[in-house]
Design a protein around this motif. Sequence first.
Motif, short mmCIF file in Angstrom:
data_model
loop_
_atom_site.label_atom_id
_atom_site.label_comp_id
_atom_site.label_asym_id
_atom_site.label_seq_id
_atom_site.Cartn_x
_atom_site.Cartn_y
_atom_site.Cartn_z
N GLN A 274 -0.08 -18.51 -4.07
CA GLN A 274 -1.53 -18.52 -4.23
C GLN A 274 -2.03 -17.12 -4.62
O GLN A 274 -2.98 -17.00 -5.38
N ALA A 275 -1.38 -16.09 -4.10
CA ALA A 275 -1.56 -14.73 -4.61
C ALA A 275 -0.21 -14.05 -4.47
O ALA A 275 0.46 -14.18 -3.45
N ALA A 276 0.19 -13.34 -5.50
CA ALA A 276 1.55 -12.80 -5.52
C ALA A 276 1.54 -11.30 -5.20
O ALA A 276 1.34 -10.93 -4.05
N TYR A 277 1.74 -10.45 -6.18
CA TYR A 277 1.77 -9.00 -5.93
C TYR A 277 0.35 -8.54 -5.60
O TYR A 277 -0.58 -8.69 -6.39
N THR A 278 0.19 -7.94 -4.43
CA THR A 278 -1.14 -7.70 -3.87
C THR A 278 -1.29 -6.26 -3.40
O THR A 278 -0.36 -5.67 -2.84
N VAL A 279 -2.47 -5.70 -3.63
CA VAL A 279 -2.78 -4.36 -3.10
C VAL A 279 -3.96 -4.42 -2.14
O VAL A 279 -4.17 -3.50 -1.36
N ALA A 280 -4.74 -5.47 -2.17
CA ALA A 280 -5.77 -5.74 -1.15
C ALA A 280 -6.94 -4.78 -1.18
O ALA A 280 -7.51 -4.44 -0.16
N ASN A 281 -7.33 -4.34 -2.38
CA ASN A 281 -8.52 -3.49 -2.51
C ASN A 281 -8.50 -2.29 -1.58
O ASN A 281 -9.53 -1.85 -1.08
N THR A 282 -7.31 -1.79 -1.31
CA THR A 282 -7.20 -0.64 -0.42
C THR A 282 -7.84 0.60 -1.03
O THR A 282 -7.89 0.75 -2.25
N GLY A 283 -8.29 1.51 -0.19
CA GLY A 283 -8.80 2.78 -0.66
C GLY A 283 -7.71 3.75 -1.03
O GLY A 283 -7.98 4.83 -1.56
N GLY A 284 -6.47 3.39 -0.74
CA GLY A 284 -5.36 4.28 -1.03
C GLY A 284 -5.09 4.40 -2.52
O GLY A 284 -5.34 3.47 -3.29
N LEU A 285 -4.57 5.55 -2.92
CA LEU A 285 -4.25 5.81 -4.33
C LEU A 285 -2.74 5.69 -4.50
O LEU A 285 -1.99 6.56 -4.05
N PHE A 286 -2.30 4.62 -5.15
CA PHE A 286 -0.87 4.36 -5.26
C PHE A 286 -0.49 4.07 -6.71
O PHE A 286 -1.31 3.66 -7.52
N LYS B 295 0.87 -1.18 0.00
CA LYS B 295 0.00 0.00 0.00
C LYS B 295 0.91 1.22 0.00
O LYS B 295 1.04 1.93 1.00
N ALA B 296 1.57 1.42 -1.14
CA ALA B 296 2.60 2.45 -1.26
C ALA B 296 2.93 2.64 -2.73
O ALA B 296 2.68 1.76 -3.55
N ASN B 297 3.51 3.77 -3.06
CA ASN B 297 4.11 3.92 -4.38
C ASN B 297 5.32 2.99 -4.45
O ASN B 297 6.20 3.04 -3.59
#
Length: 357
Positions: free
Chosen positions: A216-228, A202-204
């Motif tokens: 099972q899941a690799a690069y993930t952002v997790a449906n965050t509300g953050g704008l990255f 959850k970052a640039n």
Amino acid sequence: MVYILACLAIGLPLVSAVAFPGAVGFGSVATGGSTPFIVTNLADSGTGTLRDAVSASGRNITFAVSGYIVLSSALSLSSSTTINGQTAPSPGIGVMGREISASGKSNIVVRNLRIRQGNLDPDTGKSAFNMGKATNVILDHCSIAYGVFDSIDAVGAVNVTVSNSIIALPIGQQFGAHLETGPATWYRNLWVSAHNRQPLTKANTQYVNNVVYNYQAAYTVANTGGLFSHDLIGNYFIAGPSTTSPSDDWFQMNENQKAFASGNLLDSNRDGVLNGAAANSIGSAVVLASPWNSASTGLATLTAAQAFTSVLANAGAAPRDQVDASVVASVQSLGRSGAIITNQASTGLSNDGYGTL
């Protein structure tokens, strides 16, 4: 010049030198320590131990001994610390049994260290390496295995690089890494046999020339509300026996994210041959026509296929021990071996799965 322009573009401070020759990315601004300190024994505490070495800020730590340091409690680093694991005599230096914490600290440089938490740690809420709310941290050529909560916990961390490292076989939550705030650079790492978070970011972020196996899941952002924003270049994803959906290479990339994806490959067929196809579809993220950070292009000197060869040959602490050799062998099977585990002993390796240094 590219680095300078990138720093100016995102507001990073300019530095006259990087953490060490070859350091890259946002964590390369870490200054580490300068006061020499030599670790002379493998005891958990006392004069000449690693715990003694990290108890004061400003130290540049080298090793006159090799082997495992068995921790009886979390090892808390001080700010402005450099740990030079590459100075240990063969077969190298490692810590096992508890968390290493740089929480809230700044200017941390850790190189060529084996970090093996495992179920010797009774605290299931701890991670193998914790840099929550830390600033200016670089881990390079480290080998992290058997993380309980996460392999790497970096919530609230600013200016982070994890490079040339092996991040493998997390137990407990079975998660690779969790980073928030950033910015962060993940460069030429080998991620092996985790359920998810390789990383959760959850970052640039710069994510360049990584290899991810048996996920099972690799690069993930997790449906965050953050704008990255995410630069995703030249990475190789390889399905393994535990991979239930190879298309979860990019996971939960929603419309709040912006991503530049180029040169990524996915080998999904588990046939023992490296034969990936293009994998640059990034969910519903906004597609960027060029990297969000101009330095990302300069980092991406390898194709995904070249990264596979280079990362398998060079990632992790040197010389490789039993744990890393086993991890790399599973990747070399290209889909035919490897497992997501809950206990390091299930690897069948010596020393209750920790391997022997």
